[in-house]
Enzyme design. Structure first.
Site, PDB file in Angstrom:
ATOM      1  N   LYS A  32     -17.241  29.616 -28.589  1.00  0.00           N
ATOM      2  CA  LYS A  32     -17.681  28.954 -27.471  1.00  0.00           C
ATOM      3  C   LYS A  32     -16.919  29.408 -26.273  1.00  0.00           C
ATOM      4  O   LYS A  32     -15.770  29.591 -26.151  1.00  0.00           O
ATOM      5  CB  LYS A  32     -17.460  27.382 -27.484  1.00  0.00           C
ATOM      6  CG  LYS A  32     -18.305  26.812 -28.514  1.00  0.00           C
ATOM      7  CD  LYS A  32     -19.948  26.689 -28.161  1.00  0.00           C
ATOM      8  CE  LYS A  32     -19.739  25.611 -26.970  1.00  0.00           C
ATOM      9  NZ  LYS A  32     -20.405  24.253 -27.239  1.00  0.00           N
ATOM     10  N   GLU A  66     -19.184  21.886 -14.719  1.00  0.00           N
ATOM     11  CA  GLU A  66     -19.574  20.664 -15.278  1.00  0.00           C
ATOM     12  C   GLU A  66     -18.908  19.592 -14.630  1.00  0.00           C
ATOM     13  O   GLU A  66     -19.228  18.518 -14.448  1.00  0.00           O
ATOM     14  CB  GLU A  66     -19.351  20.893 -16.783  1.00  0.00           C
ATOM     15  CG  GLU A  66     -20.268  21.669 -17.599  1.00  0.00           C
ATOM     16  CD  GLU A  66     -19.855  21.751 -19.160  1.00  0.00           C
ATOM     17  OE1 GLU A  66     -20.500  20.862 -19.756  1.00  0.00           O
ATOM     18  OE2 GLU A  66     -19.176  22.595 -19.395  1.00  0.00           O
ATOM     19  N   SER A  84     -13.563  25.851 -27.057  1.00  0.00           N
ATOM     20  CA  SER A  84     -13.609  24.721 -27.873  1.00  0.00           C
ATOM     21  C   SER A  84     -12.525  24.845 -29.005  1.00  0.00           C
ATOM     22  O   SER A  84     -12.330  25.974 -29.486  1.00  0.00           O
ATOM     23  CB  SER A  84     -15.105  24.853 -28.739  1.00  0.00           C
ATOM     24  OG  SER A  84     -15.142  24.141 -29.843  1.00  0.00           O
ATOM     25  N   SER A 139       1.010  -1.294   0.100  1.00  0.00           N
ATOM     26  CA  SER A 139      -0.130  -0.171   0.041  1.00  0.00           C
ATOM     27  C   SER A 139       0.892   1.377   0.112  1.00  0.00           C
ATOM     28  O   SER A 139       0.436   2.320  -0.015  1.00  0.00           O
ATOM     29  CB  SER A 139      -0.860  -0.050   1.265  1.00  0.00           C
ATOM     30  OG  SER A 139      -0.315  -0.224   2.352  1.00  0.00           O
ATOM     31  N   THR A 178     -40.156  26.818  -9.910  1.00  0.00           N
ATOM     32  CA  THR A 178     -40.568  25.222  -9.111  1.00  0.00           C
ATOM     33  C   THR A 178     -40.786  24.200 -10.518  1.00  0.00           C
ATOM     34  O   THR A 178     -41.421  24.846 -11.348  1.00  0.00           O
ATOM     35  CB  THR A 178     -41.507  25.300  -8.152  1.00  0.00           C
ATOM     36  OG1 THR A 178     -42.754  25.463  -8.801  1.00  0.00           O
ATOM     37  CG2 THR A 178     -41.361  26.033  -6.970  1.00  0.00           C
ATOM     38  N   HIS A 179     -40.513  23.033 -10.367  1.00  0.00           N
ATOM     39  CA  HIS A 179     -40.560  22.384 -11.617  1.00  0.00           C
ATOM     40  C   HIS A 179     -39.802  22.777 -13.038  1.00  0.00           C
ATOM     41  O   HIS A 179     -40.086  22.477 -14.097  1.00  0.00           O
ATOM     42  CB  HIS A 179     -41.986  21.933 -12.160  1.00  0.00           C
ATOM     43  CG  HIS A 179     -42.970  21.588 -10.930  1.00  0.00           C
ATOM     44  ND1 HIS A 179     -43.301  20.213 -10.909  1.00  0.00           N
ATOM     45  CD2 HIS A 179     -43.585  22.111 -10.024  1.00  0.00           C
ATOM     46  CE1 HIS A 179     -44.117  19.987  -9.764  1.00  0.00           C
ATOM     47  NE2 HIS A 179     -44.182  21.289  -9.153  1.00  0.00           N
ATOM     48  N   TYR A 182      -9.062  -6.675  12.421  1.00  0.00           N
ATOM     49  CA  TYR A 182      -8.423  -6.222  11.374  1.00  0.00           C
ATOM     50  C   TYR A 182      -8.458  -7.155  10.371  1.00  0.00           C
ATOM     51  O   TYR A 182      -8.338  -8.624  10.665  1.00  0.00           O
ATOM     52  CB  TYR A 182      -6.862  -5.653  11.495  1.00  0.00           C
ATOM     53  CG  TYR A 182      -6.477  -5.382  10.223  1.00  0.00           C
ATOM     54  CD1 TYR A 182      -6.615  -3.809   9.810  1.00  0.00           C
ATOM     55  CD2 TYR A 182      -5.753  -6.100   9.355  1.00  0.00           C
ATOM     56  CE1 TYR A 182      -5.976  -3.475   8.569  1.00  0.00           C
ATOM     57  CE2 TYR A 182      -5.026  -5.680   8.152  1.00  0.00           C
ATOM     58  CZ  TYR A 182      -5.111  -4.394   7.720  1.00  0.00           C
ATOM     59  OH  TYR A 182      -4.817  -3.838   6.681  1.00  0.00           O
ATOM     60  N   ASN A 184      -2.068  -2.493  13.269  1.00  0.00           N
ATOM     61  CA  ASN A 184      -3.453  -2.320  13.361  1.00  0.00           C
ATOM     62  C   ASN A 184      -3.898  -1.286  14.000  1.00  0.00           C
ATOM     63  O   ASN A 184      -4.733  -0.428  13.486  1.00  0.00           O
ATOM     64  CB  ASN A 184      -4.074  -3.552  13.840  1.00  0.00           C
ATOM     65  CG  ASN A 184      -3.900  -4.993  12.999  1.00  0.00           C
ATOM     66  OD1 ASN A 184      -3.287  -4.775  11.862  1.00  0.00           O
ATOM     67  ND2 ASN A 184      -4.321  -6.075  13.527  1.00  0.00           N
ATOM     68  N   LYS A 234      -8.206   3.435   2.062  1.00  0.00           N
ATOM     69  CA  LYS A 234      -7.337   4.528   2.008  1.00  0.00           C
ATOM     70  C   LYS A 234      -7.584   5.420   0.506  1.00  0.00           C
ATOM     71  O   LYS A 234      -7.727   6.751   0.487  1.00  0.00           O
ATOM     72  CB  LYS A 234      -5.900   4.166   2.107  1.00  0.00           C
ATOM     73  CG  LYS A 234      -5.757   3.949   3.763  1.00  0.00           C
ATOM     74  CD  LYS A 234      -4.179   3.566   3.794  1.00  0.00           C
ATOM     75  CE  LYS A 234      -4.278   2.824   5.055  1.00  0.00           C
ATOM     76  NZ  LYS A 234      -5.153   1.696   5.224  1.00  0.00           N
ATOM     77  N   ASN A 283     -17.222  27.581 -22.421  1.00  0.00           N
ATOM     78  CA  ASN A 283     -17.741  26.622 -21.717  1.00  0.00           C
ATOM     79  C   ASN A 283     -17.530  26.591 -20.142  1.00  0.00           C
ATOM     80  O   ASN A 283     -16.585  26.774 -19.751  1.00  0.00           O
ATOM     81  CB  ASN A 283     -17.313  25.146 -22.366  1.00  0.00           C
ATOM     82  CG  ASN A 283     -17.510  25.040 -23.803  1.00  0.00           C
ATOM     83  OD1 ASN A 283     -18.587  25.461 -24.293  1.00  0.00           O
ATOM     84  ND2 ASN A 283     -16.739  24.359 -24.477  1.00  0.00           N
ATOM     85  N   GLN A 339      -7.458  -2.183   4.035  1.00  0.00           N
ATOM     86  CA  GLN A 339      -6.329  -1.373   3.364  1.00  0.00           C
ATOM     87  C   GLN A 339      -7.045  -0.665   2.239  1.00  0.00           C
ATOM     88  O   GLN A 339      -6.505   0.362   1.824  1.00  0.00           O
ATOM     89  CB  GLN A 339      -5.301  -2.420   3.040  1.00  0.00           C
ATOM     90  CG  GLN A 339      -4.068  -1.501   2.355  1.00  0.00           C
ATOM     91  CD  GLN A 339      -2.865  -2.661   2.276  1.00  0.00           C
ATOM     92  OE1 GLN A 339      -2.193  -2.950   3.021  1.00  0.00           O
ATOM     93  NE2 GLN A 339      -2.770  -2.865   0.811  1.00  0.00           N
TER      94      GLN A 339
HETATM   95  N1  ARG Z   1      -0.960  -1.414   5.311  1.00  0.00           N
HETATM   96  C1  ARG Z   1      -2.118  -1.883   6.241  1.00  0.00           C
HETATM   97  C2  ARG Z   1      -3.382  -1.130   5.822  1.00  0.00           C
HETATM   98  O1  ARG Z   1      -3.390  -0.025   5.584  1.00  0.00           O
HETATM   99  C3  ARG Z   1      -1.452  -1.713   7.606  1.00  0.00           C
HETATM  100  C4  ARG Z   1      -2.107  -2.568   8.683  1.00  0.00           C
HETATM  101  C5  ARG Z   1      -1.572  -3.866   8.118  1.00  0.00           C
HETATM  102  N2  ARG Z   1      -2.147  -4.851   9.369  1.00  0.00           N
HETATM  103  C6  ARG Z   1      -1.831  -6.276   9.180  1.00  0.00           C
HETATM  104  N3  ARG Z   1      -2.310  -6.677  10.044  1.00  0.00           N
HETATM  105  N4  ARG Z   1      -1.253  -6.703   8.083  1.00  0.00           N
HETATM  106  O2  ARG Z   1      -4.331  -1.582   6.468  1.00  0.00           O
END
Ligand code: ARG
Length: 471
Positions: free
Chosen positions: A283, A290, A277, A23, A155-156, A317, A110, A325, A285, A322
């Site tokens: 144009k 948008e 454009s 990650s 309205t509408h 956990y 964790n 994120k 825009n 993961q």
């Molecule tokens: N990279 C992990 C996450 O974002 C961190 C926690 C990992 N914990 C584990 N027991 N593998 O969730």
């Protein structure tokens, strides 16, 4: 050095597994929070006598150096160290030697990752309250400049009753005020410390969670260690608040896009916020509204995505988590971009007062008011409604507006009409007649603006205090 958890393994991790499970590509965004959490943790380990003072000092110095190197951008994060937590720990150990390996005493990734996310989001929440504030201020300024600008209210999407453009702007100020209030309210659930929950059950070391909480300026610690490491409600809450903000922005976007069309021509967005454009030279825009309208979809998607990740997930956990994120970072970026652009775009928007006025003069949005006039003369509202309905139909057939009719023409429909209706039908009169709290009468809107300005003042005080607290 091999993997921090390599002891139990006899084989190297498959290359594809490494790439798939890492990650670091995205959680490096948590580097600062990770070090902040580690500093508080190691300080506590020292205070509790779990680590000797000079180990604590070495680790702290090392962590500060890692932080500086990260700021300078001279650390190469590596996929084989999986995530930001192990990349930082590895860098620390490379720098200060095996003593760095004592940092993780009494802690798990964790509770560590959950802590990082809490630290990260509480900063963002304060920033978003501030960004909303800037947008609200721009809307308030437009309202103040347009206390005498009348446009048809719809309205509408059909002409309904005339309103002040200021009143329309202030509706959005109220919507964004609720958004800010929701974020402020969520702060108390974000500002909680998971650290000390260990992997799931707590830890055998005599740690002091409340001390860590006070170091990190958290108001509370999680009551239950399983909950502490399993909870992502605070992220869901943020994603849902962000979704509502985007929904509000998308409604404003839609109105701006419509109002910018030749058909409406009620507003003109500044050149700096529009694009052209590649083929049609004429144009201009409204790309920004948008795109904001379009990006609302991905923000909703991030909310639904995480809700789905968490659905049926057993405690505590699981690696699934993961996946919390990227959607969160994406929502933060998307919302930041939208709010940062909207404030100056609203501030520089040109309001075409004459065009709005012309529109009001060419519609029947004053019809309710002559119905009310007849009611004032004692006619039951239902009958008045019928009379005016017929009058409007007559106008349409004659290609006229109500103000074009002679008194004799009016009297064909009811002999209760008299000269005063010509005043009653004036747009200013129609607007100012809605003199109820929250209504569109000029005095009411002026008071609403004054109230909003006082509230915005309060919000500034909150933001100043909480940005200090969330650092
Ligand atoms: N990279 C992990 C996450 O974002 C961190 C926690 C990992 N914990 C584990 N027991 N593998 O969730």
């Amino acid at each position: 050095m091999s993997k921090l958890w390599g002891g139990r393994f006899t084989k190297k991790t498959d290359q594809l597994v490494e790439e798939y499970t890492a990650s670091i590509m995205f959680d490096k965004e948590l580097a600062e929070e990770d070090i902040q959490g580690s500093l508080a943790h190691v300080t506590m380990l020292g205070k509790q006598g779990i680590l000797p003072a000079d180990d604590v000092e070495k680790i702290k110095d090392g962590l500060y150096r890692v932080m500086q190197r990260i700021h300078r951008g001279d650390i190469e994060f590596s996929i084989s160290d999986e995530d930001i937590h192990m990349n930082i720990e590895k860098t620390l150990i490379d720098d200060i030697g095996p003593v760095g390996g004592k940092l993780h005493t009494g802690r798990s990734r964790n509770d560590q990752v959950a802590t990082d996310m809490h630290l990260y989001l509480r900063k963002r929440v304060v920033e978003f309250v501030d960004l909303l504030h800037k947008l609200q201020s721009a809307l308030v300024e437009q309202a103040k400049a347009n206390l005498d600008t009348i446009l048809p209210g719809y309205t509408h999407l059909q002409r309904a009753q005339p309103i002040l453009f200021a009143h329309h702007m202030m509706a959005y100020v109220s919507m964004f005020a609720r958004d800010a209030e929701r974020l402020q309210d969520s702060y108390k659930r974000i500002n909680m410390l998971p650290l000390g929950a260990g992997a799931l059950a707590g830890t055998t070391f005599p740690i002091d969670r409340h001390f860590v909480a006070s170091q990190l300026k958290f108001d509370r610690v999680y009551e239950n260690s399983l909950d502490a490491v399993s909870d992502r409600d605070f992220i869901l809450e943020f994603l849902s608040h962000a979704s509502i903000i985007m929904m509000h922005l998308s409604r404003l976007s839609e109105e701006l896009i419509m109002w910018s069309s030749t058909e409406f021509h009620f507003v003109e967005l500044d050149d700096a916020f529009c694009t052209g454009s590649s083929i049609m030279p004429q144009k201009k825009n409204p790309d920004v509204p948008e795109l904001v309208r379009g990006k609302t979809g991905r923000v909703y998607g991030n909310l639904i995505g995480l809700l789905t990740v968490l659905k049926s997930l057993p405690l505590a956990y699981n690696k699934d988590m993961q996946e919390d994120k990227e959607g969160m970072f994406d929502t933060v970026r998307t919302l930041q971009g939208a709010l940062q652009l909207f404030a100056p775009m609203i501030a520089t928007m040109k309001v075409n007062k004459d065009r709005m006025r012309q529109a009001v003069n060419q519609d029947f949005s004053n019809a309710t008011d002559i119905a009310d006039f007849l009611v004032g003369k004692g006619l039951p509202f239902r009958q008045a409604h019928e009379v005016i309905g017929k009058t409007v139909l007559y106008c349409i057939q004659q290609n006229k507006y109500l103000l074009d009719l002679t008194l004799d023409e009016f009297k064909q429909f009811s002999d209760l009409f008299d000269e005063r209706i010509y005043d009653v039908l004036q747009p200013e009169q129609v607007v100012n007649a809605r003199n109820v709290y929250g209504g569109t009468a000029r005095v009411q809107v002026a008071e609403a603006i004054a109230r909003a300005e006082r509230e915005l003042e309060q919000t500034s005080v909150w933001t100043a205090e909480y940005s200090e607290r969330s650092r």
